[in-house]
Design an enzyme around this catalytic site. Structure first.
Site, PDB file in Angstrom:
ATOM      1  N   ASP A  99      -4.903  -0.593  -3.262  1.00 11.87           N
ATOM      2  CA  ASP A  99      -5.726   0.326  -4.060  1.00 11.87           C
ATOM      3  C   ASP A  99      -4.845   1.170  -4.973  1.00 11.87           C
ATOM      4  O   ASP A  99      -3.887   1.796  -4.535  1.00 11.87           O
ATOM      5  CB  ASP A  99      -6.548   1.248  -3.144  1.00 11.87           C
ATOM      6  CG  ASP A  99      -7.531   0.451  -2.299  1.00 11.87           C
ATOM      7  OD1 ASP A  99      -8.152  -0.479  -2.845  1.00 11.87           O
ATOM      8  OD2 ASP A  99      -7.662   0.747  -1.098  1.00 11.87           O
ATOM      9  N   ASP A 129       1.250  -2.304  -2.304  1.00 11.81           N
ATOM     10  CA  ASP A 129      -0.002  -1.658  -1.907  1.00 11.81           C
ATOM     11  C   ASP A 129      -1.158  -2.253  -2.724  1.00 11.81           C
ATOM     12  O   ASP A 129      -0.937  -2.934  -3.732  1.00 11.81           O
ATOM     13  CB  ASP A 129       0.160  -0.142  -2.166  1.00 11.81           C
ATOM     14  CG  ASP A 129      -1.113   0.627  -1.964  1.00 11.81           C
ATOM     15  OD1 ASP A 129      -1.848   0.329  -1.009  1.00 11.81           O
ATOM     16  OD2 ASP A 129      -1.374   1.550  -2.776  1.00 11.81           O
ATOM     17  N   ASP A 135       1.041   3.792  -4.826  1.00 11.92           N
ATOM     18  CA  ASP A 135       0.676   4.908  -5.705  1.00 11.92           C
ATOM     19  C   ASP A 135       0.548   6.233  -4.952  1.00 11.92           C
ATOM     20  O   ASP A 135       0.394   7.275  -5.576  1.00 11.92           O
ATOM     21  CB  ASP A 135      -0.656   4.606  -6.414  1.00 11.92           C
ATOM     22  CG  ASP A 135      -1.794   4.428  -5.426  1.00 11.92           C
ATOM     23  OD1 ASP A 135      -1.578   3.754  -4.394  1.00 11.92           O
ATOM     24  OD2 ASP A 135      -2.883   4.965  -5.665  1.00 11.92           O
TER      25      ASP A 135
HETATM   26 MG   LIG Z   1      -2.852   2.904  -2.984  1.00 10.66          MG
END
Ligand SMILES: [Mg+2]
Length: 182
Positions: free
Chosen positions: A8, A6, A137
């Site tokens: 961000d 991922d 995240d």
């Molecule tokens: Mg993310």
């Protein structure tokens, strides 16, 4: 191994970038220190009367490109490839996509190099992308199908209540990734 990473909060330091710009633009307004962040979306932890301003800040030209790489991420991606793994950057765009999408490509080119631009996949639904692992995240990554990948959490203050998933950061990623799945 096919590794999806991922962007961000994993490669690009979204929270630190937001806080820096927020405090620069609105020094008189309240803010949430990074270690006290508890919600996945920044906007959800700010007072309702600031929601529009938070969204505007994130959607503004230059926001996504200004994000700093999370320490260790460039070396980790390089090493994954050197170890023979297939690596894709798997990210979603925000709803106000106009600046976000092109700046994500620019960010990858600037911080990782031209070759990585070919490895960028932008999809709101990550379950339709195949892979062995997804390093993300977000506490829960859901979509329209049962994913082929195992979701490994990239450790952040706002996902620490999740205990049933493996978790890593760019310091310990090799020992977590290459240990047997729990
Ligand atoms: Mg993310």
């Amino acid at each position: 191994m096919k590794i999806l990473v991922d962007m961000d909060g994993v490669l690009a330091d979204f929270d630190a970038g937001f806080l820096k710009i927020w405090q620069m633009l609105y020094p008189e307004k309240s803010f949430i220190p990074l270690e006290l962040r508890t919600t996945f979306y920044v906007v959800d932890q700010y007072p309702a009367e600031l929601s529009d301003l938070v969204r505007q800040t994130i959607a503004a030209p230059g926001f996504f490109l200004s994000l700093e790489p999370i320490m260790g991420c460039v070396n980790a991606l390089t090493e994954m490839r050197q170890l023979g793994h297939e690596v894709f950057i798997c990210t979603s765009a925000i709803t106000f996509f106009r600046n976000c999408v092109v700046e994500k490509y620019e960010w990858v080119e600037q911080h990782l190099g031209k070759e990585w631009v070919k490895k960028l996949v932008i999809s709101k639904d990550k379950t339709i992308i195949s892979g062995d692992v997804l390093i993300d995240d977000r506490p829960i990554v859901a979509g329209c199908v049962t994913p082929t990948w195992e979701h490994i959490l990239y450790d952040q203050p706002y996902n620490r209540e999740v205990s049933e998933k493996r978790r890593l950061n760019w310091m310990n990623w090799k020992s977590v990734l290459f240990s047997a799945a729990a």
